[in-house]
Motif scaffolding. Structure first.
Motif, PDB file in Angstrom:
ATOM      1  N   LEU A  14      39.249 -25.933  -9.114  1.00 41.59           N
ATOM      2  CA  LEU A  14      39.670 -24.523  -9.080  1.00 41.59           C
ATOM      3  C   LEU A  14      38.466 -23.586  -9.063  1.00 41.59           C
ATOM      4  O   LEU A  14      38.487 -22.508  -9.638  1.00 41.59           O
ATOM      5  CB  LEU A  14      40.574 -24.201 -10.287  1.00 41.59           C
ATOM      6  CG  LEU A  14      41.787 -25.126 -10.472  1.00 41.59           C
ATOM      7  CD1 LEU A  14      42.631 -24.664 -11.650  1.00 41.59           C
ATOM      8  CD2 LEU A  14      42.621 -25.210  -9.204  1.00 41.59           C
ATOM      9  N   GLY A  15      37.417 -24.020  -8.402  1.00 44.24           N
ATOM     10  CA  GLY A  15      36.176 -23.249  -8.339  1.00 44.24           C
ATOM     11  C   GLY A  15      35.145 -23.833  -9.281  1.00 44.24           C
ATOM     12  O   GLY A  15      34.595 -24.903  -9.019  1.00 44.24           O
ATOM     13  N   ALA A 190      23.443 -23.208 -13.423  1.00 47.01           N
ATOM     14  CA  ALA A 190      24.142 -23.808 -14.561  1.00 47.01           C
ATOM     15  C   ALA A 190      24.804 -22.737 -15.417  1.00 47.01           C
ATOM     16  O   ALA A 190      25.966 -22.872 -15.832  1.00 47.01           O
ATOM     17  CB  ALA A 190      23.178 -24.642 -15.404  1.00 47.01           C
ATOM     18  N   VAL A 191      24.079 -21.651 -15.684  1.00 41.68           N
ATOM     19  CA  VAL A 191      24.646 -20.552 -16.471  1.00 41.68           C
ATOM     20  C   VAL A 191      25.823 -19.920 -15.722  1.00 41.68           C
ATOM     21  O   VAL A 191      26.867 -19.598 -16.317  1.00 41.68           O
ATOM     22  CB  VAL A 191      23.568 -19.506 -16.794  1.00 41.68           C
ATOM     23  CG1 VAL A 191      24.198 -18.261 -17.411  1.00 41.68           C
ATOM     24  CG2 VAL A 191      22.531 -20.092 -17.746  1.00 41.68           C
ATOM     25  N   HIS A 192      25.664 -19.736 -14.417  1.00 45.20           N
ATOM     26  CA  HIS A 192      26.754 -19.188 -13.600  1.00 45.20           C
ATOM     27  C   HIS A 192      28.001 -20.069 -13.715  1.00 45.20           C
ATOM     28  O   HIS A 192      29.117 -19.569 -13.907  1.00 45.20           O
ATOM     29  CB  HIS A 192      26.301 -19.096 -12.138  1.00 45.20           C
ATOM     30  CG  HIS A 192      27.312 -18.478 -11.220  1.00 45.20           C
ATOM     31  ND1 HIS A 192      28.380 -19.200 -10.705  1.00 45.20           N
ATOM     32  CD2 HIS A 192      27.434 -17.222 -10.728  1.00 45.20           C
ATOM     33  CE1 HIS A 192      29.103 -18.400  -9.943  1.00 45.20           C
ATOM     34  NE2 HIS A 192      28.550 -17.199  -9.927  1.00 45.20           N
ATOM     35  N   GLN A 217      34.475 -17.992  -8.729  1.00 48.72           N
ATOM     36  CA  GLN A 217      33.218 -18.166  -7.990  1.00 48.72           C
ATOM     37  C   GLN A 217      32.504 -19.444  -8.445  1.00 48.72           C
ATOM     38  O   GLN A 217      32.520 -19.786  -9.625  1.00 48.72           O
ATOM     39  CB  GLN A 217      32.308 -16.972  -8.226  1.00 48.72           C
ATOM     40  CG  GLN A 217      32.857 -15.659  -7.706  1.00 48.72           C
ATOM     41  CD  GLN A 217      31.923 -14.518  -8.025  1.00 48.72           C
ATOM     42  OE1 GLN A 217      30.716 -14.627  -7.867  1.00 48.72           O
ATOM     43  NE2 GLN A 217      32.475 -13.404  -8.486  1.00 48.72           N
ATOM     44  N   ASP A 218      31.884 -20.125  -7.496  1.00 46.77           N
ATOM     45  CA  ASP A 218      31.239 -21.400  -7.831  1.00 46.77           C
ATOM     46  C   ASP A 218      30.033 -21.656  -6.932  1.00 46.77           C
ATOM     47  O   ASP A 218      30.103 -21.453  -5.717  1.00 46.77           O
ATOM     48  CB  ASP A 218      32.227 -22.550  -7.663  1.00 46.77           C
ATOM     49  CG  ASP A 218      31.539 -23.892  -7.692  1.00 46.77           C
ATOM     50  OD1 ASP A 218      31.127 -24.310  -8.789  1.00 46.77           O
ATOM     51  OD2 ASP A 218      31.379 -24.514  -6.622  1.00 46.77           O
ATOM     52  N   LEU A 245      44.906 -14.042  -5.090  1.00 42.24           N
ATOM     53  CA  LEU A 245      44.324 -13.684  -6.389  1.00 42.24           C
ATOM     54  C   LEU A 245      42.961 -14.346  -6.578  1.00 42.24           C
ATOM     55  O   LEU A 245      42.151 -13.894  -7.383  1.00 42.24           O
ATOM     56  CB  LEU A 245      45.261 -14.119  -7.514  1.00 42.24           C
ATOM     57  CG  LEU A 245      46.616 -13.411  -7.573  1.00 42.24           C
ATOM     58  CD1 LEU A 245      47.520 -14.115  -8.578  1.00 42.24           C
ATOM     59  CD2 LEU A 245      46.435 -11.944  -7.943  1.00 42.24           C
ATOM     60  N   GLY A 246      42.740 -15.422  -5.869  1.00 43.22           N
ATOM     61  CA  GLY A 246      41.484 -16.168  -5.926  1.00 43.22           C
ATOM     62  C   GLY A 246      41.609 -17.352  -4.997  1.00 43.22           C
ATOM     63  O   GLY A 246      42.719 -17.725  -4.600  1.00 43.22           O
ATOM     64  N   ALA A 247      40.496 -17.944  -4.618  1.00 36.70           N
ATOM     65  CA  ALA A 247      40.515 -19.059  -3.676  1.00 36.70           C
ATOM     66  C   ALA A 247      39.479 -20.091  -4.088  1.00 36.70           C
ATOM     67  O   ALA A 247      38.448 -19.765  -4.691  1.00 36.70           O
ATOM     68  CB  ALA A 247      40.240 -18.572  -2.253  1.00 36.70           C
TER      69      ALA A 247
END
Length: 300
Positions: A14-15, A190-192, A217-218, A245-247
Motif C-alpha cells: 500500500l505504498g 529510510a526516514v521517509h 508516498q514511497d 484517495l491514494g494510489a
C-alpha cells in the motif's frame, strides 16, 4: 466429510508499508477436501491449467506444512482447487493458495493449530506477512515477522473506503520485481519510509481518508519498480486528480491499487486508468471492490 476452504486475494505494501502492510480483496482461491483412501490433487479451471495435479502442487505442499508444524502425517484426501485470483499480478495469488492450503491441512487434521500458529507457518514460508496476514484474517493488517513469532494488528477498514484495481494483461514475477531493488538505502529514504508508513497506519486507523494521498508516498520499492510497469509513475502522481484517495503498486505488481470514497462515482477514475493503459499500449481490467473483512473461511 467434505469441507471447503476459501481464502481471499490481497494487496500488499500500500505504498510505504513494504513487506508489512496489506488488505484483503474479494477474489478467492477455493480448496475442497474430501477424505478418501488415496490422495488426489485436482486443479480446476483454465487459470490453473498446467499446475501440478499431484503432491507437487503448491496447495498440497502448503497442507503438508500444517501437518509438519503439528507433528502429524497428512491423511489422504481428494483435493480440488480453483481460483479467481489472477496469477503473478500482484494480488497475492501465492499467498491465497498458501493460506488456503495450510488451513485445509489443519482442518483435515482436526484443527490442532490455532490462528496465530497458522499465520506464523504461512509467514515463515512466504518470508514476510504482508499478503498472508490479510488473506487469513481479512480487513487491513499490519504485521511483522521475527524469530519469536508473527505479530499483527488487524484494522477494521474505515467507513466509505473502497478499492479500485487496474489489472494489466501481463505477468510480473515477484523475483523479477525484487531483483530491481537496491541493496542499501539512504538515511533520508529510510526516514521517509518510516514516517509515511506510520502516517498511513494512523490514517487508516482513524479513518482520515484525506491523508491517504500523502501517506502512500514511497521511495523504497515503487520508484525502482516503476520501469517494469508502464504508466505507474503517472498514476502515482496524477490519480488523485481523477478521484483516487491514494494510489500504490499492488504487491510486486503489475496491478495498481487506488483507494476511492464509496460515496463518490468512480467513473472518472476508471476512465483515467483505462486511458493510462491505452497510452502505454496495454490491455487489462479496471474493477471496484470493497475490502474483504472475513478472511479465510471454512465451510462444512
Amino acid at each position: 466429510m467434505t469441507f471447503t476452504v476459501r481464502a481471499p486475494a490481497s494487496s500488499a505494501n500500500l505504498g510505504p508499508g513494504f513487506d508489512s502492510l496489506g488488505l484483503s480483496v474479494p477474489l478467492y482461491t477455493t480448496v475442497r477436501v474430501t477424505p478418501q483412501a488415496v490422495t488426489e490433487v485436482v486443479p480446476l479451471g483454465a487459470d490453473l491449467a498446467g499446475t501440478p495435479a499431484d503432491e507437487r502442487n503448491y496447495v498440497y505442499q502448503a497442507m503438508t506444512l500444517a501437518a509438519r508444524r503439528a507433528g502429524r502425517s497428512l491423511p489422504p484426501a481428494r483435493i480440488e482447487i480453483e481460483t479467481q485470483v489472477p496469477l503473478a499480478r500482484g494480488l497475492g495469488s501465492s499467498a491465497a493458495a498458501l493460506v488456503a492450503g495450510i488451513v485445509a491441512g489443519n482442518e483435515l487434521l482436526g484443527g490442532p493449530l490455532d490462528t496465530e500458529t497458522v499465520l506464523d507457518v504461512a509467514a515463515r514460508e512466504e518470508g514476510h506477512p504482508d499478503n498472508v496476514a490479510p488473506a487469513l484474517l481479512g480487513g487491513i493488517v499490519v504485521a511483522t515477522l521475527d524469530r519469536l513469532g508473527t505479530h499483527y494488528v488487524r484494522l477494521t477498514p474505515p467507513a466509505h473506503l473502497g478499492v479500485t484495481v487496474l489489472v494489466p494483461d501481463f505477468e510480473l514475477s515477484t523475483s523479477k520485481a525484487r531483483a530491481v531493488l537496491p541493496g542499501e538505502y539512504s538515511r533520508a529514504d529510510a526516514v521517509h519510509a518510516l514516517s509515511h508508513a506510520a502516517l498511513l497506519v494512523g490514517a487508516l486507523a482513524q479513518g482520515r481518508l484525506d491523508l491517504l494521498r500523502h501517506a502512500m508516498q514511497d521511495y523504497i520499492h515503487q520508484t525502482w519498480r516503476a520501469p517494469l510497469v508502464p504508466g505507474l509513475s503517472d498514476i502515482l502522481d496524477e490519480a488523485w486528480r481523477h478521484g483516487a484517495l491514494g494510489a500504490a503498486l499492488s504487491g510486486a505488481g503489475p496491478t495498481v491499487l487506488c483507494f476511492h470514497d464509496t460515496r463518490h462515482a468512480t467513473a472518472p477514475l476508471h476512465a483515467y486508468l483505462q486511458g493510462v493503459m491505452a497510452r502505454s499500449g496495454l490491455t487489462g481490467q479496471v474493477m471496484d471492490f470493497p475490502i474483504d473483512e472475513a478472511g479465510t473461511l471454512v465451510e462444512r
